[in-house]
Motif scaffolding. Structure first.
Motif, PDB file in Angstrom:
ATOM      1  N   ILE A 161      -0.975 -15.907 -14.532  1.00 18.69           N
ATOM      2  CA  ILE A 161      -2.007 -14.934 -14.919  1.00 18.69           C
ATOM      3  C   ILE A 161      -2.101 -13.836 -13.856  1.00 18.69           C
ATOM      4  O   ILE A 161      -2.157 -12.648 -14.167  1.00 18.69           O
ATOM      5  CB  ILE A 161      -3.379 -15.634 -15.112  1.00 18.69           C
ATOM      6  N   VAL A 162      -2.086 -14.241 -12.599  1.00 19.41           N
ATOM      7  CA  VAL A 162      -2.154 -13.250 -11.507  1.00 19.41           C
ATOM      8  C   VAL A 162      -0.926 -12.331 -11.567  1.00 19.41           C
ATOM      9  O   VAL A 162      -1.050 -11.100 -11.562  1.00 19.41           O
ATOM     10  CB  VAL A 162      -2.243 -13.940 -10.124  1.00 19.41           C
ATOM     11  N   SER A 163       0.258 -12.923 -11.664  1.00 11.97           N
ATOM     12  CA  SER A 163       1.490 -12.116 -11.666  1.00 11.97           C
ATOM     13  C   SER A 163       1.523 -11.166 -12.856  1.00 11.97           C
ATOM     14  O   SER A 163       1.860  -9.981 -12.707  1.00 11.97           O
ATOM     15  CB  SER A 163       2.727 -13.022 -11.732  1.00 11.97           C
ATOM     16  N   ASP A 164       1.187 -11.671 -14.042  1.00 10.33           N
ATOM     17  CA  ASP A 164       1.221 -10.817 -15.240  1.00 10.33           C
ATOM     18  C   ASP A 164       0.219  -9.666 -15.121  1.00 10.33           C
ATOM     19  O   ASP A 164       0.496  -8.549 -15.551  1.00 10.33           O
ATOM     20  CB  ASP A 164       0.892 -11.639 -16.500  1.00 10.33           C
ATOM     21  N   THR A 165      -0.932  -9.954 -14.533  1.00  7.28           N
ATOM     22  CA  THR A 165      -1.963  -8.916 -14.396  1.00  7.28           C
ATOM     23  C   THR A 165      -1.475  -7.819 -13.454  1.00  7.28           C
ATOM     24  O   THR A 165      -1.605  -6.627 -13.732  1.00  7.28           O
ATOM     25  CB  THR A 165      -3.275  -9.539 -13.858  1.00  7.28           C
ATOM     26  N   VAL A 166      -0.895  -8.240 -12.351  1.00  8.43           N
ATOM     27  CA  VAL A 166      -0.396  -7.255 -11.385  1.00  8.43           C
ATOM     28  C   VAL A 166       0.725  -6.438 -12.021  1.00  8.43           C
ATOM     29  O   VAL A 166       0.757  -5.208 -11.932  1.00  8.43           O
ATOM     30  CB  VAL A 166       0.083  -7.964 -10.102  1.00  8.43           C
ATOM     31  N   VAL A 172      -4.248  -3.952  -8.685  1.00  7.73           N
ATOM     32  CA  VAL A 172      -4.534  -5.191  -7.971  1.00  7.73           C
ATOM     33  C   VAL A 172      -3.265  -5.650  -7.263  1.00  7.73           C
ATOM     34  O   VAL A 172      -2.174  -5.599  -7.833  1.00  7.73           O
ATOM     35  CB  VAL A 172      -4.980  -6.301  -8.970  1.00  7.73           C
ATOM     36  N   LYS A 173      -3.444  -6.075  -6.003  1.00 11.32           N
ATOM     37  CA  LYS A 173      -2.340  -6.719  -5.265  1.00 11.32           C
ATOM     38  C   LYS A 173      -2.756  -8.160  -5.004  1.00 11.32           C
ATOM     39  O   LYS A 173      -3.946  -8.441  -4.856  1.00 11.32           O
ATOM     40  CB  LYS A 173      -2.152  -6.066  -3.891  1.00 11.32           C
ATOM     41  N   GLY A 255      -1.645  -2.721   4.192  1.00 13.86           N
ATOM     42  CA  GLY A 255      -0.520  -2.190   3.410  1.00 13.86           C
ATOM     43  C   GLY A 255       0.830  -2.752   3.795  1.00 13.86           C
ATOM     44  O   GLY A 255       1.858  -2.098   3.642  1.00 13.86           O
ATOM     45  N   LYS A 256       0.833  -4.005   4.302  1.00 14.88           N
ATOM     46  CA  LYS A 256       2.118  -4.576   4.748  1.00 14.88           C
ATOM     47  C   LYS A 256       2.828  -5.412   3.683  1.00 14.88           C
ATOM     48  O   LYS A 256       3.946  -5.876   3.903  1.00 14.88           O
ATOM     49  CB  LYS A 256       1.887  -5.436   5.994  1.00 14.88           C
ATOM     50  N   SER A 257       2.166  -5.616   2.539  1.00 17.84           N
ATOM     51  CA  SER A 257       2.805  -6.445   1.499  1.00 17.84           C
ATOM     52  C   SER A 257       4.140  -5.823   1.092  1.00 17.84           C
ATOM     53  O   SER A 257       4.255  -4.603   0.998  1.00 17.84           O
ATOM     54  CB  SER A 257       1.915  -6.522   0.254  1.00 17.84           C
ATOM     55  N   LYS A 258       5.121  -6.668   0.845  1.00 23.77           N
ATOM     56  CA  LYS A 258       6.441  -6.152   0.431  1.00 23.77           C
ATOM     57  C   LYS A 258       6.527  -5.985  -1.071  1.00 23.77           C
ATOM     58  O   LYS A 258       7.397  -5.302  -1.587  1.00 23.77           O
ATOM     59  CB  LYS A 258       7.526  -7.102   0.921  1.00 23.77           C
ATOM     60  N   SER A 259       5.671  -6.695  -1.805  1.00 23.54           N
ATOM     61  CA  SER A 259       5.587  -6.476  -3.248  1.00 23.54           C
ATOM     62  C   SER A 259       4.145  -6.758  -3.667  1.00 23.54           C
ATOM     63  O   SER A 259       3.370  -7.319  -2.895  1.00 23.54           O
ATOM     64  CB  SER A 259       6.571  -7.379  -3.992  1.00 23.54           C
ATOM     65  N   ALA A 260       3.838  -6.363  -4.892  1.00 22.74           N
ATOM     66  CA  ALA A 260       2.436  -6.439  -5.326  1.00 22.74           C
ATOM     67  C   ALA A 260       1.956  -7.884  -5.489  1.00 22.74           C
ATOM     68  O   ALA A 260       0.758  -8.148  -5.413  1.00 22.74           O
ATOM     69  CB  ALA A 260       2.251  -5.658  -6.612  1.00 22.74           C
ATOM     70  N   VAL A 261       2.898  -8.799  -5.724  1.00 20.97           N
ATOM     71  CA  VAL A 261       2.537 -10.228  -5.677  1.00 20.97           C
ATOM     72  C   VAL A 261       3.507 -10.916  -4.732  1.00 20.97           C
ATOM     73  O   VAL A 261       4.727 -10.796  -4.904  1.00 20.97           O
ATOM     74  CB  VAL A 261       2.677 -10.949  -7.046  1.00 20.97           C
TER      75      VAL A 261
END
Ligand code: NAD
Ligand code: WQD
Length: 342
Positions: A161-166, A172-173, A255-261
């Motif tokens: 659900i989290v991945s699909d939403t992102v 949302v990250k 802002g260090k995340s490499k991808s949104a999930v």
């Protein structure tokens, strides 16, 4: 000061995380319906940090109430979502309660976040999503196996659900944290795990047996393909685990995340057998445990431990505490509970 909303913040892992968030300079708002915790936990947190977190008794199933709360506490930088039902056995008996509580709470939060400009979301997942891995230690790239219980299934569905939403383009990250076996208590013994009824998990059963509350510990299984025949797990100190949440929140906020999930294993990287836990507990506490090796428990995974190297390198986080000190902290907490008649 950045504000973080912690759902389930009066619970076991949530309360330890609130302490670490406050110590790192965050302002914390706890939302908890107290279905598996006590409001006294907020006092324990306050005694440790000297700062009383805002506490709101609210059910995450209450969409309207959550909306009002997000209006009241505006400018929330991140949500850390612990609130869930977590007893594997109970989930088999009452699957709908588990699906409703764990899924709808999550959906409510994800729907409300963009409406209130909240962009960052940390989710409590579990190594249960791996089932019995084909290779050990298990990395985040290992395939998820069909869930053994409705509880385990909720964690897989929630991750999706989290991945699909992102992926849908919502603003949302998220970071999904897969915990291995969290154990122990804060070294101050001001907060710890509060098991209701007969504990299903190993460590509370061990400490209650040592305290004389349970007559005997059953060690489930002696014929597994492990060196001593008992199951192997990756037991992670709850304070170490809590600290990883602070790092995860900071990663998104800077802002260090490499991808949104992103998904991280949170474990020590060391597998420890049930009999090794028993021996380490006896050694560190000096208390002799009355235990008996019995048959296997249905649904148990034979052995699992984490490859935590992705979290180590990417988050710069590492589990530091050893199993002896961690078991000593669990024992100190049990002694405090026994003294206070809980
Ligand atoms: P816990 O039961 O101690 O804490 C959960 C808290 O959430 C409790 O205080 C409970 O009252 C609250 N809560 C439950 N449903 C709620 C709702 N609808 N609204 C508001 N509050 C609600 O559990 P924990 O061990 O701290 O686990 C925290 C999270 O970590 C859970 O999502 C759990 O599935 C996950 N997890 C736990 C473990 C573990 O072994 N403890 C392992 C892997 C993942
Ligand atoms: C550990 C080991 C038991 C009790 C569960 C959930 C998992 C995750 C963590 C949330 C096993 C043995 C236990 C006892 C024993 N939770 N044991 N005697 O089963 O690894 O994982 O909690 O996500 O989803 O399934 O943890 O503490 O129950 O058991 O011998 O009285 O201890 O067989 O090998 P488990 P546990």
């Amino acid at each position: 000061m950045q504000r973080i909303l912690v759902t389930g913040g009066a619970g076991y892992i949530g309360s330890h995380t609130v302490v670490e968030l406050q110590s790192a300079g965050f302002e914390v708002v706890i939302v908890d319906n107290l279905s598996n915790s006590s409001v006294d936990v907020v006092d324990g947190i306050t005694r440790i940090t000297g700062i009383r977190p805002a506490f709101e008794k609210l059910d995450c199933l209450d969409y309207e109430g959550l909306g009002k709360l997000l209006t009241k506490y505006s400018g929330i930088a991140a949500i850390i979502h612990f609130a869930a039902s977590k007893a594997v056995g109970e989930s088999v008996q009452r699957p709908l309660l588990y699906y409703r509580n764990n899924l709808v709470s999550l959906i409510n939060l994800l729907e409300l976040m963009p409406k209130h400009g909240v962009e960052n979301f940390v989710f409590s997942s579990s190594c249960t999503v791996y089932g019995q891995p084909d290779a050990l230690p298990v990395t985040e790239r290992a395939p998820r196996k069909p869930a053994e219980s409705p509880y385990g299934n909720t964690k897989q569905i929630c991750e999706d659900i989290v991945s699909d939403t992102v992926r849908s383009g919502a603003k949302v990250k998220s970071i999904l944290l897969r915990y291995f076996n969290p154990i122990g208590a804060h070294p101050s013994a001001e907060i710890g795990e509060l098991p209701l009824g007969v504990p299903q998990n190993l460590i509370p059963f061990v400490t209650q047996t040592a305290a004389g509350i349970r007559p005997k510990l059953s060690v489930f299984g002696s014929d597994y393909s492990t060196p001593d025949g008992s199951c192997i797990r990756d037991y992670i100190n709850v304070v170490d685990l809590a600290k990883a949440h602070v790092v995860a929140a900071q990663r998104m906020l800077t802002g260090k995340s490499k991808s949104a999930v992103e998904t991280f294993n949170l474990g020590t990287g060391r597998g420890v057998s049930v009999l090794e836990v028993v021996n380490a507990f006896e050694k560190v506490t000096g208390v002799k445990l009355n235990y008996e090796v019995v048959g296997r428990r249905a649904g148990d995974i034979e052995q699992i431990w984490a490859d935590p190297s992705y979290a180590n390198t990417e988050l710069g986080w590492q589990a530091k505490e050893n199993i002896e000190d961690t078991l000593a902290s669990a024992w100190k907490w049990q002694q405090k509970l026994t003294k206070s008649g809980k």
